[in-house]
Design an enzyme around this catalytic site. Structure first.
Site, short mmCIF file in Angstrom:
data_model
loop_
_atom_site.label_atom_id
_atom_site.label_comp_id
_atom_site.label_asym_id
_atom_site.label_seq_id
_atom_site.Cartn_x
_atom_site.Cartn_y
_atom_site.Cartn_z
N ARG A 139 -1.56 -18.97 -1.39
CA ARG A 139 -2.30 -17.79 -0.95
C ARG A 139 -3.64 -18.14 -0.29
O ARG A 139 -4.19 -17.34 0.45
CB ARG A 139 -2.54 -16.85 -2.13
CG ARG A 139 -1.27 -16.28 -2.71
CD ARG A 139 -1.55 -15.62 -4.04
NE ARG A 139 -0.37 -15.08 -4.68
CZ ARG A 139 0.44 -15.77 -5.49
NH1 ARG A 139 0.20 -17.03 -5.74
NH2 ARG A 139 1.48 -15.19 -6.04
N ASN B 192 -8.49 -12.61 5.50
CA ASN B 192 -8.60 -11.55 4.50
C ASN B 192 -10.02 -11.36 3.98
O ASN B 192 -10.41 -10.25 3.63
CB ASN B 192 -7.62 -11.80 3.37
CG ASN B 192 -6.20 -11.50 3.81
OD1 ASN B 192 -5.99 -11.02 4.92
ND2 ASN B 192 -5.23 -11.78 2.97
N HIS C 109 -4.88 -15.96 -9.86
CA HIS C 109 -3.59 -15.47 -9.38
C HIS C 109 -3.14 -16.47 -8.32
O HIS C 109 -3.34 -16.28 -7.13
CB HIS C 109 -3.74 -14.06 -8.80
CG HIS C 109 -2.47 -13.52 -8.20
ND1 HIS C 109 -1.30 -13.44 -8.90
CD2 HIS C 109 -2.19 -13.06 -6.96
CE1 HIS C 109 -0.35 -12.93 -8.12
NE2 HIS C 109 -0.87 -12.71 -6.93
N ASN D 139 -4.87 -10.67 -1.05
CA ASN D 139 -4.96 -12.08 -1.49
C ASN D 139 -5.90 -12.90 -0.61
O ASN D 139 -6.11 -12.54 0.53
CB ASN D 139 -3.56 -12.70 -1.43
CG ASN D 139 -2.81 -12.48 -2.75
OD1 ASN D 139 -3.40 -12.53 -3.81
ND2 ASN D 139 -1.52 -12.25 -2.64
N ARG E 8 1.25 -13.39 2.57
CA ARG E 8 1.85 -14.72 2.68
C ARG E 8 3.16 -14.66 3.46
O ARG E 8 3.92 -13.70 3.32
CB ARG E 8 2.12 -15.23 1.26
CG ARG E 8 2.00 -16.71 1.16
CD ARG E 8 1.65 -17.24 -0.19
NE ARG E 8 2.21 -16.62 -1.35
CZ ARG E 8 2.74 -17.34 -2.36
NH1 ARG E 8 2.86 -18.64 -2.26
NH2 ARG E 8 3.14 -16.75 -3.45
N ASP F 250 -4.98 3.14 7.35
CA ASP F 250 -4.57 1.88 7.95
C ASP F 250 -5.11 1.83 9.37
O ASP F 250 -5.16 2.86 10.05
CB ASP F 250 -3.04 1.75 7.98
CG ASP F 250 -2.60 0.30 8.16
OD1 ASP F 250 -2.16 -0.32 7.17
OD2 ASP F 250 -2.72 -0.23 9.29
N ARG G 48 5.85 -10.76 -14.80
CA ARG G 48 6.87 -11.75 -14.46
C ARG G 48 7.14 -12.69 -15.63
O ARG G 48 8.28 -13.02 -15.93
CB ARG G 48 6.41 -12.55 -13.22
CG ARG G 48 6.46 -11.71 -11.96
CD ARG G 48 5.85 -12.42 -10.77
NE ARG G 48 6.07 -11.69 -9.53
CZ ARG G 48 5.38 -11.89 -8.42
NH1 ARG G 48 4.42 -12.80 -8.38
NH2 ARG G 48 5.64 -11.19 -7.34
N GLY H 264 0.82 -1.22 0.00
CA GLY H 264 0.00 0.00 0.00
C GLY H 264 0.85 1.27 0.00
O GLY H 264 0.57 2.22 -0.74
P1 NAI Z 1 1.39 -5.69 5.11
O1 NAI Z 1 1.19 -6.58 6.28
O2 NAI Z 1 2.69 -5.00 4.93
O3 NAI Z 1 0.25 -4.56 5.11
C1 NAI Z 1 -1.09 -4.81 5.32
C2 NAI Z 1 -1.65 -3.63 6.08
O4 NAI Z 1 -3.07 -3.77 6.18
C3 NAI Z 1 -1.13 -3.52 7.52
O5 NAI Z 1 -0.47 -2.28 7.70
C4 NAI Z 1 -2.39 -3.64 8.38
O6 NAI Z 1 -2.36 -2.84 9.54
C5 NAI Z 1 -3.45 -3.18 7.40
N1 NAI Z 1 -4.82 -3.56 7.74
C6 NAI Z 1 -5.27 -4.76 8.19
N2 NAI Z 1 -6.61 -4.73 8.35
C7 NAI Z 1 -7.02 -3.48 7.99
C8 NAI Z 1 -8.28 -2.84 7.92
N3 NAI Z 1 -9.42 -3.46 8.27
N4 NAI Z 1 -8.33 -1.55 7.49
C9 NAI Z 1 -7.19 -0.90 7.14
N5 NAI Z 1 -5.97 -1.46 7.19
C10 NAI Z 1 -5.87 -2.73 7.60
O7 NAI Z 1 1.03 -6.57 3.84
P2 NAI Z 1 1.48 -6.30 2.32
O8 NAI Z 1 2.74 -7.01 2.05
O9 NAI Z 1 1.36 -4.85 2.03
O10 NAI Z 1 0.32 -7.10 1.53
C11 NAI Z 1 -1.02 -6.66 1.60
C12 NAI Z 1 -1.95 -7.63 0.89
O11 NAI Z 1 -1.66 -7.62 -0.50
C13 NAI Z 1 -1.77 -9.09 1.34
O12 NAI Z 1 -3.02 -9.74 1.39
C14 NAI Z 1 -0.91 -9.68 0.24
O13 NAI Z 1 -1.03 -11.09 0.15
C15 NAI Z 1 -1.50 -8.96 -0.95
N6 NAI Z 1 -0.66 -8.98 -2.14
C16 NAI Z 1 -1.32 -9.19 -3.31
C17 NAI Z 1 -0.65 -9.23 -4.50
C18 NAI Z 1 -1.40 -9.43 -5.77
O14 NAI Z 1 -0.79 -9.61 -6.82
N7 NAI Z 1 -2.72 -9.39 -5.74
C19 NAI Z 1 0.82 -9.10 -4.55
C20 NAI Z 1 1.41 -8.81 -3.26
C21 NAI Z 1 0.69 -8.77 -2.09
#
Ligand code: NAI
Length: 299
Positions: A83, A90, A170, A115, A76, A30, A146, A11
């Protein structure tokens, strides 16, 4: 205004890229108090004259946004098989945020990144009640980037000149379209051996897991793919990219969100583009759809 819900690794990087693109003001939200405020302040130091970036821990601050990116929730971790293991938590997070989006930003285009993205896109679609054009998942564009990269490694030339797309889930059942992959107009099947193509395919499928094993997460490329999609929506560029949308009979499937090429403009996924696939790829896509459908069925 563009809202990003979830100011974690993906984000915050997405916010940075959108700042650089100067597509409009940004609000970053957040649940962790101080996190989004801090990130926003840091970001404003890079672009304060052109773009306003606000941070908040209150979802109410997304009010009136025209694009909402949902990137909140669990990511993950090393050792996780796939995932799908993230799903329970999630789905709850995306459900809660989607209800708020419906109330606070009823005209928004929603880009789901959390995810397992094909399933969470479906959840966001159901909870917002928005038309399918306005609820889109990012995943296949990242897989496609990729795939292009790994093919270019085999060709030993620039990935910019590789045209290739991945559709489907995905996840493990993703469908890289080898039959359509080209380098400067020439089919890659004429340029590479079966073994080389196989290696590129394997690396594409394994890319996420490999990165998580090495650095614990992945952020640059997913954020870049999401930023490209938001740019196409914000500037009404009508770019065709693969993204997860609800199918309504296209590719012989319905009631499932899965990656297919869509034309992205200010209305969101304005058109689902139906490619002519060969028999094998069509079969793989159907299997991929069944797999996502099964996950959705468990909710
Ligand atoms: P992260 O753990 O660094 O960040 C997630 C953030 O969401 C945290 O700061 C957390 O406090 C916040 N959060 C949790 N519940 C919340 C809510 N109800 N309201 C607002 N904020 C909330 O995780 P990261 O690495 O940024 O990944 C985020 C998501 O994106 C994961 O589910 C990951 O698997 C997914 N992802 C998806 C990809 C895709 O291609 N679709 C690629 C990479 C990541």
């Amino acid at each position: 205004m563009i809202a990003i819900v979830g100011a974690g690794r993906v984000g915050s990087m997405l916010a940075f890229l959108l700042c650089q693109k100067r597509l409009g003001d940004i609000v970053l939200v957040d649940v962790v108090k101080g996190l989004a405020v801090g990130e926003a302040l840091d970001l404003e130091h890079t672009c304060s004259f052109d773009v306003k970036v606000r941070g908040s821990h209150k979802i109410e601050d997304i009010k009136g946004s025209r694009v909402v990116a949902i990137v909140a929730g669990l990511a993950r971790t090393p050792g996780m098989k796939d995932r799908a293991e993230l799903l329970k938590t999630n789905v709850g997070v995306v459900r809660e945020i989607s209800r708020k989006v419906k109330e606070l930003a009823p005209e928004a285009v929603v880009l789901v990144i959390t995810n397992q993205v094909d399933v969470t896109t479906w959840v966001a679609l159901k909870e917002t009640g928005f038309p399918r054009e306005r609820v889109i998942g990012m995943g296949s564009l990242l897989d496609s980037q990729r795939f292009r990269y790994f093919l270019s490694q085999e060709i030993k030339d620039h990935s910019r000149d590789v045209e290739a797309m991945v559709i489907g889930e995905h996840g493990d059942s993703m469908v890289p379209l080898v039959s359509r992959a080209r380098f400067r107009g020439k089919p890659v099947r004429e340029l590479l051996s079966k073994g080389q193509i196989e290696r590129a395919l394997e690396r594409t499928r394994e890319a996420g897991a490999k990165l998580i094993g090495l650095k614990g997460y992945t952020n640059w490329a997913p954020a870049e793919a999401a930023a490209r999609m938001i740019e196409s929506i914000a500037k009404d560029k009508k770019e065709t990219v693969p993204a997860s949308v609800l199918l309504k009979g296209e590719y012989g499937m319905e009631g499932v969100c899965i990656g297919v090429p869509v034309r992205l403009g200010k209305g969101g996924a304005e058109k689902v583009v139906e490619l002519e696939l060969d028999k094998e790829e069509m079969g793989q896509l159907k299997k991929s759809g069944e797999r996502v459908k099964k996950e959705i069925g468990k909710l």
